[in-house]
Write an enzyme that holds these catalytic residues in place. Structure first.
Site, PDB file in Angstrom:
ATOM      1  N   ASP A 365       0.969  -1.244   0.058  1.00 33.87           N
ATOM      2  CA  ASP A 365       0.022  -0.132   0.053  1.00 33.87           C
ATOM      3  C   ASP A 365       0.866   1.144  -0.054  1.00 33.87           C
ATOM      4  O   ASP A 365       1.972   1.283  -0.442  1.00 33.87           O
ATOM      5  CB  ASP A 365      -1.052   0.088   1.138  1.00 33.87           C
ATOM      6  N   ASP A 477      -6.089   4.631  -5.738  1.00 43.57           N
ATOM      7  CA  ASP A 477      -6.620   5.364  -4.395  1.00 43.57           C
ATOM      8  C   ASP A 477      -6.925   6.778  -4.981  1.00 43.57           C
ATOM      9  O   ASP A 477      -6.296   7.431  -5.921  1.00 43.57           O
ATOM     10  CB  ASP A 477      -5.910   5.263  -3.294  1.00 43.57           C
ATOM     11  N   MET A 478      -7.880   7.503  -4.081  1.00 42.85           N
ATOM     12  CA  MET A 478      -8.261   8.893  -4.408  1.00 42.85           C
ATOM     13  C   MET A 478      -8.736   9.422  -3.109  1.00 42.85           C
ATOM     14  O   MET A 478      -9.871   8.998  -2.556  1.00 42.85           O
ATOM     15  CB  MET A 478      -9.371   8.923  -5.524  1.00 42.85           C
ATOM     16  N   ASP A 547     -13.108   2.133   4.131  1.00 40.92           N
ATOM     17  CA  ASP A 547     -12.051   2.214   5.088  1.00 40.92           C
ATOM     18  C   ASP A 547     -12.355   1.648   6.700  1.00 40.92           C
ATOM     19  O   ASP A 547     -11.253   1.452   7.480  1.00 40.92           O
ATOM     20  CB  ASP A 547     -11.397   3.671   5.283  1.00 40.92           C
TER      21      ASP A 547
END
Ligand code: DGJ
Length: 751
Positions: A365, A477-478, A547
């Site tokens: 990640d 991701d953003m 998340d």
């Protein structure tokens, strides 16, 4: 199938179970006649009712008793004689805004054309759908609207869109161009929306429809955590399995509006499209503007009927590519295990442990690039940080591959940090308004993807990394929403095009990268589910659902997400306790059963598990692999809602009904509680099913009508299942005890 009755000028769009009818009036106006359960007729002239009103309702074409405002409109304009919420609003060169669109022509063709530059459902052969295009013209201004309807017979859905063609010599300013409008001749509905926030996405909210406007929308530059581009109107008596449901879902990832209006005669209007707020588009002479696609679904079989239509269509004719029909790998992601604090040694230790559990994919990640040791810098600098990954990325990837795991990598390509080489070189490449502060969120700015050169940079930077090693998965991701939306490259009159142009740029990037790397499995993410929408699913066949990895919170999030999205699109992980988002301690078994509601994985430091947990993890992985095809591609049934309830249950049933999984959760233990029962759905009532854990055999009718006993241990201690050959060993005990309990059953059809 699409029929047109020349005499009555009636269109009848037929799917397997539904009918959608509209008609061209003698005046040329296109009116909506019916949407719902299948009808035989192609003439509903009596549904076009005329009458006089006392006052205040204008006569259309000055004909007595002819009031557009009292009729169901197919695609209403504004400023003429329908004063309700319009689907289209234009500003012409003379400053006027009244429109008057009337029928010119139509075509019916086999198949479904692509939508230029936009994601959309598709066909694999022309016999899967038929497409009707109806051209309407505002004669005074010479501007056309082309309404498009693709009818997917077998999937029971209609994909709609609209495009505006400027045939005049002047520029036309588009202020509103929605993708679908549906009028109903009463307002006895509840409205269902999927709403929430970061870590609390897509909770189901159901409220009665009331007079006036009710909407959900995003002004955040993304479909957002707060609202999902979906809305359903359901009859008040509609349940999971019964009753009428009318739903709209937008294949778009930016600002959207899902709107309802109940007028003074209790007609209701349902609309969805790009949010007109902060949007205008300068359509020059000869140009066309294509609005995104909306998929409309009617179900006479309640919410489950609706969800199955969306899940089947989106799973098979919106998602694309190599991974669409492939079982998805079990993954381990290092984010909650290490955050930014890792090097290749730590990574390899986790990967090693993962390989011993049978996990198939390691995902590295955030934090592997630039000088990123926390979230204050380096987004935009997609160069591996060899101070952390000694020896470079390829070496690490090869070593992880040698352990029998695929390797995946995190990117956040749409962003730039003010502390980065990219920002130093190109300070004007972010969204901003000259003279105003550039507000950061998570210490980052958003790249201006309305600019071609910025998109080209992103494609090249990501492609370089992907080509440098054997990377088989990408997490895209953003992590922020748009502020000070403006582009240094657009003239003043086009500034309000920036947010939509950004989406077009993003879609081009995603299209090019997924085409260039067809075998890479892309998982989208936006701080979890901040962009869990059909637009992104077209490019990336799975999304990190939230998340929030707490099992109890996930019940609501996953249950809500299932309203529209296929199970195989949801990323779900087992994480550590106390949970990092809510600090709750849930049992390892419950976390596993909850995360087996989609693409299963882990997101914790596997090397720190206790021996018992390691055994449990091994069992979970083995069990999930055994049933993942059923989970990822079976039919999902919501059995007991977690909203406002202490219990929750869902199930997965194989398409051929040969196998099923049933999962049950109890949030809080209750003293001296009642017996609990779960009623299965969707099984073959005439078949026998074996409980694979106990060997007991039950009729499908029994499991659905008598129900399944939930084992609660009240006074005695639950016994762990044992034995090497027993897949359940370590995964679950023989009964639920205490808070946050869960149980899972696996049934297989027997002769
Ligand atoms: C937000 C994501 O949702 C997380 O899973 C993680 O990837 C972080 N970003 C990394 O910054």
């Amino acid at each position: 199938m699409i029929l047109f009755n020349e005499q009555t000028k009636t269109f009848h769009l037929k799917t397997a179970k539904t009918s959608y009818l509209m008609k061209v009036l003698e005046s040329g106006h296109l009116v909506h006649l019916y949407w719902g359960k299948a009808l035989h007729t192609d003439n509903l002239d009596y549904a076009v009712r005329r009458r006089d009103f006392f006052s205040f309702v204008a006569n259309t074409d000055n004909v007595q008793e002819f009031h557009l405002e009292a009729l169901c409109q197919e695609y209403p304009g504004y400023g003429s004689t329908d004063l309700r919420s319009p689907a289209v609003e234009l500003e012409y060169a003379d400053g006027s805004s009244a429109t008057d669109f009337r029928y010119v022509s139509h075509t019916i063709t086999a198949g479904k054309p692509k939508l230029a530059g936009l994601p959309a459902t598709y066909v694999e052969s022309d016999d899967e759908a038929q497409t009707l295009e109806i051209t309407l013209l505002d004669k005074v201004k010479n501007v056309e609207i082309v309404l498009s309807y693709s009818v997917f017979d077998a999937y029971d859905a209609i994909a709609r869109s609209a495009k505006i063609v400027n045939k005049s010599a002047d520029t036309v300013k588009i202020q509103r161009v929605l993708s679908a409008n549906i009028d109903f001749k009463d307002s006895k509905f509840d409205m269902i929306q999927l709403s929430g926030s970061w870590a609390r996405e897509r909770h189901i909210i159901r409220t009665p429809l009331r007079n006036g406007g009710q909407c959900v929308e995003s002004r955040r530059g993304a479909s957002s955590h707060a609202q999902n581009p979906f809305m359903a109107l359901v009859r008040p008596d509609a349940t999971e399995n019964t009753g009428d449901v009318y739903a709209v879902s937008l294949v778009y990832s930016g600002n959207f509006l899902a709107n309802t209006e109940v007028d003074m005669y209790s007609n209701s209007r349902l609309q969805i499209g790009i949010n007109p707020f902060d949007f205008t588009w300068q359509l020059k002479a000869g140009e066309t503007f294509q609005a995104p696609e909306a998929v409309i679904v009617y179900s006479g079989e309640g919410l489950t009927g609706m969800s199955h239509i969306y899940q089947n269509l989106y799973g098979k004719r919106l998602m694309r590519g190599y991974w669409r029909d492939k079982v998805r790998p079990v993954l381990i992601n290092n984010w909650e295990a290490t955050y930014f604090d890792f090097d290749e040694v730590k990574i390899k230790a986790i990967a090693k442990q993962a390989s011993e559990f049978g996990i198939e994919l390691f995902v590295l990640d955030d934090g592997w690039f630039g000088e990123r040791n926390n979230d204050d810098r380096s987004l935009g600098d997609w160069i591996v940080n060899e101070n952390k990954i000694h020896g470079g990325l390829k070496k690490l990837v090869d070593e992880v591959n040698a352990m029998g795991l695929k390797f995946g990598l995190w990117f956040e390509p749409e962003m730039v940090c003010p502390i980065s080489k990219l920002y130093e070189a190109h300070p004007d490449w972010c969204l901003h308004i000259e003279g105003r502060i550039r507000s950061t969120a998570r210490r980052q700015l958003i790249l201006d993807l309305s600019r071609k050169e910025v998109c080209d940079y992103v494609i090249e930077a990501v492609a370089n990394v992907l080509s440098s090693a054997n990377i088989e998965y990408v997490k895209w991701d953003m992590n922020r929403n748009m502020t000070e939306i403006g582009s240094a490259a657009l003239p003043p009159e086009q500034q309000r095009e920036t947010a939509h142009r950004y989406m077009l740029g993003l879609y081009r990037i995603m299209d090019e990268l997924t085409t260039k790397f067809p075998h890479i499995l892309f998982e989208s993410c936006s701080g979890g589910g901040g962009r869990f929408d059909p637009g992104i699913l077209y490019y990336m066949p799975q999304t990190w659902t939230s998340d929030d990895t707490d099992a109890m919170e996930r019940l609501a999030i996953q249950y809500g997400t299932s309203m529209v999205y296929p199970t195989v699109s949801m990323g779900c992980h087992v994480s550590a306790v106390p949970n990092h988002q809510v600090h709750r301690n849930t049992p390892f078994a419950t976390r596993g059963i909850c995360a087996m509601c989609g693409n299963f994985g882990y997101e914790l430091d596997l090397t720190k598990l206790t021996e018992t947990e390691k055994q449990q993890a091994k069992s979970q992985v083995a069990f999930y692999k055994e049933v993942r095809e059923l989970i990822q591609f079976g039919d999902f049934y919501r059995l007991q809602s977690p909203f406002g309830s202490n219990e929750c249950a869902w199930s997965f049933v194989a398409k051929d009904k040969s196998e099923a999984i049933v999962s049950f959760f109890r949030k809080m233990a209750e003293p001296n509680c009642a017996f609990a029962t779960v009623y299965a759905t969707g099984l073959d009532k005439d078949a026998k099913y074996k409980d694979m854990r106990t060997g007991e055999v039950y009729g499908g009718d029994e499991l659905m009508q008598v129900g399944i006993n939930v084992p609660y241990a009240i006074t005695s201690s639950p016994k762990p299942m044992e034995g090497e050959s027993n897949m359940y060993a370590g995964m679950i005990a023989d009964a639920i005890q205490g808070d946050y309990g869960a149980f899972i059953w696996h049934f297989k059809k027997v002769d």
